[in-house]
Design an enzyme around this catalytic site. Structure first.
Site, PDB file in Angstrom:
ATOM      1  CD  GLN A 133       6.987   3.587 -20.591  1.00 30.43           C
ATOM      2  OE1 GLN A 133       8.159   3.432 -20.890  1.00 30.43           O
ATOM      3  NE2 GLN A 133       6.041   3.729 -21.504  1.00 30.43           N
ATOM      4  CG  HIS A 138       8.481  -1.019 -22.743  1.00 35.15           C
ATOM      5  ND1 HIS A 138       8.661  -1.239 -24.081  1.00 35.15           N
ATOM      6  CD2 HIS A 138       7.947   0.222 -22.642  1.00 35.15           C
ATOM      7  CE1 HIS A 138       8.233  -0.187 -24.766  1.00 35.15           C
ATOM      8  NE2 HIS A 138       7.800   0.710 -23.919  1.00 35.15           N
ATOM      9  CG  ASP A 162       6.415   5.296 -26.217  1.00 37.25           C
ATOM     10  OD1 ASP A 162       7.472   5.914 -26.043  1.00 37.25           O
ATOM     11  OD2 ASP A 162       6.092   4.304 -25.540  1.00 37.25           O
ATOM     12  CD  GLU A 212      12.593   5.909 -21.396  1.00 31.47           C
ATOM     13  OE1 GLU A 212      12.748   5.621 -22.604  1.00 31.47           O
ATOM     14  OE2 GLU A 212      12.290   5.051 -20.536  1.00 31.47           O
ATOM     15  CG  HIS A 213       8.696   8.058 -20.827  1.00 31.47           C
ATOM     16  ND1 HIS A 213       9.201   6.778 -20.709  1.00 31.47           N
ATOM     17  CD2 HIS A 213       8.739   8.364 -22.145  1.00 31.47           C
ATOM     18  CE1 HIS A 213       9.525   6.319 -21.902  1.00 31.47           C
ATOM     19  NE2 HIS A 213       9.261   7.261 -22.796  1.00 31.47           N
ATOM     20  CG  HIS A 256      51.739  26.669 -30.953  1.00 32.78           C
ATOM     21  ND1 HIS A 256      52.385  25.466 -30.829  1.00 32.78           N
ATOM     22  CD2 HIS A 256      50.408  26.386 -31.034  1.00 32.78           C
ATOM     23  CE1 HIS A 256      51.482  24.491 -30.841  1.00 32.78           C
ATOM     24  NE2 HIS A 256      50.272  25.032 -30.966  1.00 32.78           N
TER      25      HIS A 256
END
Length: 433
Positions: free
Chosen positions: A264, A267, A366, A332-333, A425
């Site tokens: 990660q 990235h 991934d 996230e992971h 109504h």
């Protein structure tokens, strides 16, 4: 990597360290700010830049897209469309893309919900119609790497859902990305990126059709643009930099753990890599392994910046404390590198995706396993879901009563309408008696 002990600094300090900045609090680097100042003539914040771009694209359409693409990306554009005719890419890469695509398609097909009808009273019915969106826009980032995997992960679930038309915007239309898009079933591709691409899909321009929803990750400007256009169209989520958090005990392999943290870190300099372990020995060994493995990474400069800024190893008192910290972080992971990872699974409340065991590393998700890799970041796994087939569907309620069944409930409706002061109504029901 920095190593801290929860017994020494305390729970509050650990939670402070795990607290993430919101995507709109991220500060632009001096280099980016200086570049933006040259483009816009003044030192604007990210949200100010995005609002200007979105407003201009909404007003001026293609002209604004062309202008901003030239100013920001240095690209001269006239026709945005990309031809995806015959593409020659490495045959082995293509074979791997096909395996991944089939796994992704099979997994997401299992997610398809069904329309349903149930009967009430005498021939009256209630139900729900599950309807695919008409047109979806997929954003695929360019930048420092190409992401054919993101192409598959965004387009295939939309195709499975039954979306009629899928368009894609990407500033980096290399052959592998285009091949993945063609394999996944994209309808149109446009070679534009950034906030101008998001605005163009949200409002439509002369060349780019207006979409019902925009999905796909991107940088801070893309994310802020998605927030800005939300309401004019739907979006998948507001995503920030990539994250991994590993919960490990003394049985974990430090070589594996370090490799997964770096998967990660490479990235983005803003990516976040955290290990929470019950073992001081493992903590020391993983920190050493990170330094060893960093030496051979082609994207070393990015990974080093990420580890120095957002890399962290926490030594927790026990696995329950480690899981509590993980749930607070809502990564996230999330990898569970413990002797019995499935024993921890019921305790996990907040995570985009959970990887159980030493042979289920994050890159498996991934690229190839099948579950989607477009995941909530920045702690938003506390309330966001992973991108899935239902991302591309909407639900419509069905109501059909007979006269007899309506009359049986008429008094209740009238009383509720009168209680709210909505006499028209009530009258709409009373007239049918």
């Amino acid at each position: 990597m920095r190593i801290i002990s929860s017994s020494e600094v305390g729970r509050e300090e650990i939670e402070r360290l795990l607290t993430k900045k919101s995507f709109d609090e991220v500060e632009l680097s001096p280099k980016i700010r200086e570049a933006n100042k040259k483009i816009f003539g003044e030192d604007l914040s990210a949200i100010e830049i995005v609002r200007k771009i979105v407003s201009d694209v909404r007003k001026f359409g293609d002209k604004a897209v062309i202008d901003y693409t030239k100013k920001i990306d240095g690209a001269e554009l006239d026709n945005f469309a990309v031809d995806i005719g015959e593409l020659e890419i490495d045959s082995e890469v293509m074979a791997s893309l096909k395996v991944a695509a089939e796994n992704i398609r099979r997994f997401h097909t299992e997610q398809l919900p069904k329309s349903w009808i149930t009967y009430r009273g005498e021939n009256s019915l209630l139900g729900q119609a599950v309807i695919p969106l008409e047109r979806v826009g997929v954003y695929v980032p360019g930048g420092t790497a190409a992401y054919p995997s993101s192409v598959l992960m965004n387009i295939i679930p939309a195709k499975v859902a039954g979306v009629r038309e899928i368009i894609m915007c990407t500033p980096n239309a290399n052959k592998t990305v285009l091949a993945a898009a063609k394999l996944a079933g994209v309808d149109k591709i446009f070679k534009i990126g950034g906030a101008q691409a998001i605005a163009a899909m949200a409002f439509g321009t002369e060349q780019i059709p207006r979409v019902n929803k925009i999905v796909g990750p991107g940088n801070i400007f893309v994310t802020l643009a998605k927030k800005e256009v939300y309401g004019h169209c739907d979006i998948d989520m507001l995503a920030g930099p990539s994250e991994i958090l590993i919960v490990a005990d003394e049985t974990a392999n430090p070589i594996y753990a370090a490799a997964d943290l770096l998967s990660q870190a490479e990235h983005d300099p803003l990516a976040c890599s955290i290990l929470i372990t019950t073992s001081q020995t493992l903590a020391d060994n993983v920190a050493a392994q990170v330094e060893i493995q960093l030496k051979n990474l082609p994207r070393r400069e990015i990974a080093v910046a990420s580890i120095e800024r957002n890399g962290l190893i926490i030594v927790a008192e026990n696995l329950d404390a480690a899981v509590d910290f993980a749930n607070f972080s809502a990564p996230e992971h999330l990898e569970l590198l413990t002797q019995n990872p499935f024993e921890l699974l019921p305790k996990i409340k907040n995570a985009g995706a959970i990887f159980l065991g030493a042979y289920s590393p994050e890159p498996l998700g991934d690229y190839l396993a099948g579950p989607n890799h477009v995941l909530p970041t920045g702690g938003t796994a506390k309330f966001y879901s992973v991108l899935n087939v239902e991302t591309f569907l909407k639900r419509t309620s069905l109501i059909s009563y007979t006269q007899k069944d309506l009359l049986n409930v008429a008094d209740n409706i009238i009383k509720l309408a009168d209680a709210e002061g909505l006499n028209a109504h009530a009258n709409a029901i009373a007239l049918r008696r």
